[in-house]
Scaffold this motif. Structure first.
Motif, PDB file in Angstrom:
ATOM      1  N   ASN A 114     -10.068   4.304  17.026  1.00 43.99           N
ATOM      2  CA  ASN A 114      -8.870   3.551  17.098  1.00 43.99           C
ATOM      3  C   ASN A 114      -8.041   4.007  18.066  1.00 43.99           C
ATOM      4  O   ASN A 114      -7.798   5.253  17.994  1.00 43.99           O
TER       5      ASN A 114
ATOM      6  N   PRO B 215     -11.033   5.798  12.000  1.00 47.86           N
ATOM      7  CA  PRO B 215     -10.957   4.648  11.158  1.00 47.86           C
ATOM      8  C   PRO B 215     -10.501   4.934   9.769  1.00 47.86           C
ATOM      9  O   PRO B 215     -10.487   5.854   9.061  1.00 47.86           O
ATOM     10  N   GLY B 216      -9.923   3.837   8.991  1.00 52.20           N
ATOM     11  CA  GLY B 216      -9.162   4.004   7.780  1.00 52.20           C
ATOM     12  C   GLY B 216      -7.952   4.771   8.130  1.00 52.20           C
ATOM     13  O   GLY B 216      -7.810   5.648   7.265  1.00 52.20           O
ATOM     14  N   LEU B 217      -7.282   3.984   8.923  1.00 52.06           N
ATOM     15  CA  LEU B 217      -5.995   4.617   9.145  1.00 52.06           C
ATOM     16  C   LEU B 217      -5.124   5.019   8.187  1.00 52.06           C
ATOM     17  O   LEU B 217      -5.037   4.316   7.064  1.00 52.06           O
ATOM     18  N   HIS B 218      -4.474   6.312   8.078  1.00 54.02           N
ATOM     19  CA  HIS B 218      -4.047   7.163   7.179  1.00 54.02           C
ATOM     20  C   HIS B 218      -4.650   7.368   5.881  1.00 54.02           C
ATOM     21  O   HIS B 218      -4.120   8.183   4.967  1.00 54.02           O
ATOM     22  N   TYR B 219      -5.701   6.677   5.634  1.00 52.49           N
ATOM     23  CA  TYR B 219      -6.547   7.273   4.312  1.00 52.49           C
ATOM     24  C   TYR B 219      -7.257   8.681   4.990  1.00 52.49           C
ATOM     25  O   TYR B 219      -7.690   9.592   4.406  1.00 52.49           O
TER      26      TYR B 219
ATOM     27  N   PRO C 247      -3.532  10.155  10.411  1.00 60.66           N
ATOM     28  CA  PRO C 247      -2.466   9.542  10.710  1.00 60.66           C
ATOM     29  C   PRO C 247      -2.833   9.146  11.976  1.00 60.66           C
ATOM     30  O   PRO C 247      -3.803   9.380  12.889  1.00 60.66           O
ATOM     31  N   LEU C 248      -1.758   8.299  12.655  1.00 63.38           N
ATOM     32  CA  LEU C 248      -1.664   8.009  14.130  1.00 63.38           C
ATOM     33  C   LEU C 248      -1.623   9.277  14.897  1.00 63.38           C
ATOM     34  O   LEU C 248      -0.503  10.117  14.318  1.00 63.38           O
TER      35      LEU C 248
END
Lengths: 115, 112
Positions: free
Chosen positions: A31, A96-100, A103-104
Motif C-alpha cells: 500500500n 496490506p491489512g492496514l493497522h492490523y 501502521p502507516l
C-alpha cells in the motif's frame, strides 16, 4: 527501519506547470498513499494504491493524478499546478491489512509552493 | 461519513505538567483508533493504537482509552517533557477500507 523517501523537501513551481512529486519506500509495502496537510484541515487523502498499476481516489483527487509502475515508487502528478495546491504533501506506505499488520509509515514531506 | 474532532491548539504547558488532548469521533461500525505524532520537520509516526472498546493504548508514557459510549479517545500523559513538543493527530480506520481518517492535529508546546 522502514524508510519512505520523498525526493524533494521544498519545491517552488509556477502556475500551470506540470509537477511530479516522487516517493520511494524500501520495505516492499503493497500500500502507498498520498496526503496533503494544511493548517486547520489536517491530513486529507488524495490517492492511494494497493498494488502496482492500481490506484484509488481518495477524498480530494481533483487536479491530481498518480502513477505506480513499480512497487517501491508512487508518484503524485499535478497536471497543471494552481496556487490552491500550495501545501505540504506527505507520502506513506503500509503492508496490506492496514493497522492490523502495520501502521502507516510516512516520509518527511514535500512543501510545495505554487506562485 | 467518518470524522475525527480535536482542538487545533496550540496547547502550551510547562515541563512536568499533565497533558490531555481530547479526541472524539464519528464512524460507522467499530473503528480502530490511533494517535500519530509529528515532530518538527518530520513525517507522522504512530504513537499508540486501540482496536476495540475499552482497550488502552500506551507508549512513551502516553495513554489513551477507547471509549465507545462517549465515542472518545483522549490522549494523556502524566508529566510532559520539552521533547514532547510536536503535533498530535487522532485518527480512525473503519470498515475494510485501507483509508485512515485524521483529525486536524493539535500542536503541543512544552516550555522549560
Amino acid at each position: 527501519d522502514v524508510k519512505v523517501t520523498q525526493s524533494s523537501r521544498y519545491l517552488v513551481k509556477r502556475t500551470g506547470e506540470k509537477v511530479f512529486l516522487e516517493c520511494v519506500q524500501d520495505m516492499d509495502h503493497e500500500n502507498m498513499f498520498w496526503y496533503r496537510q494544511d493548517p486547520g484541515l489536517g491530513l486529507r487523502l488524495i490517492y492511494f494504491s494497493y498494488d502496482v498499476k492500481m490506484k484509488e481516489k481518495g477524498d480530494i483527487p481533483e487536479g491530481y493524478s498518480v502513477s505506480r509502475e513499480k512497487k517501491e515508487r508512487f508518484s503524485l502528478i499535478l497536471e497543471s499546478a494552481s496556487t490552491n495546491q500550495t501545501s505540504m504533501y506527505l507520502c506513506a506506505s503500509s503492508l496490506p491489512g492496514l493497522h492490523y499488520n502495520s501502521p502507516l509509515h510516512f516520509g518527511n514531506g514535500t512543501r510545495l509552493t505554487v506562485t | 461519513g467518518d470524522s475525527v474532532t480535536q482542538m487545533e491548539g496550540p496547547v502550551t504547558l510547562s515541563e512536568e505538567a499533565f497533558l490531555t488532548i481530547n479526541c472524539t469521533y464519528t464512524a460507522t461500525g467499530y473503528p480502530s483508533l490511533f494517535w500519530y505524532v509529528q515532530y518538527p520537520g518530520e513525517g507522522l509516526q504512530l504513537l499508540l493504537k486501540a482496536t476495540k472498546a475499552d482497550d488502552k493504548g500506551s507508549n512513551k508514557g502516553f495513554e489513551a482509552t477507547y471509549r465507545k459510549e462517549t465515542t472518545s479517545f483522549h490522549l494523556e500523559k502524566g508529566s510532559v517533557q520539552v521533547s514532547d513538543s510536536a503535533v498530535y493527530f487522532c485518527a480512525l480506520l473503519s470498515g475494510g477500507y485501507q483509508k485512515v481518517t485524521f483529525g486536524i492535529g493539535t500542536k503541543l508546546q512544552v516550555i522549560p
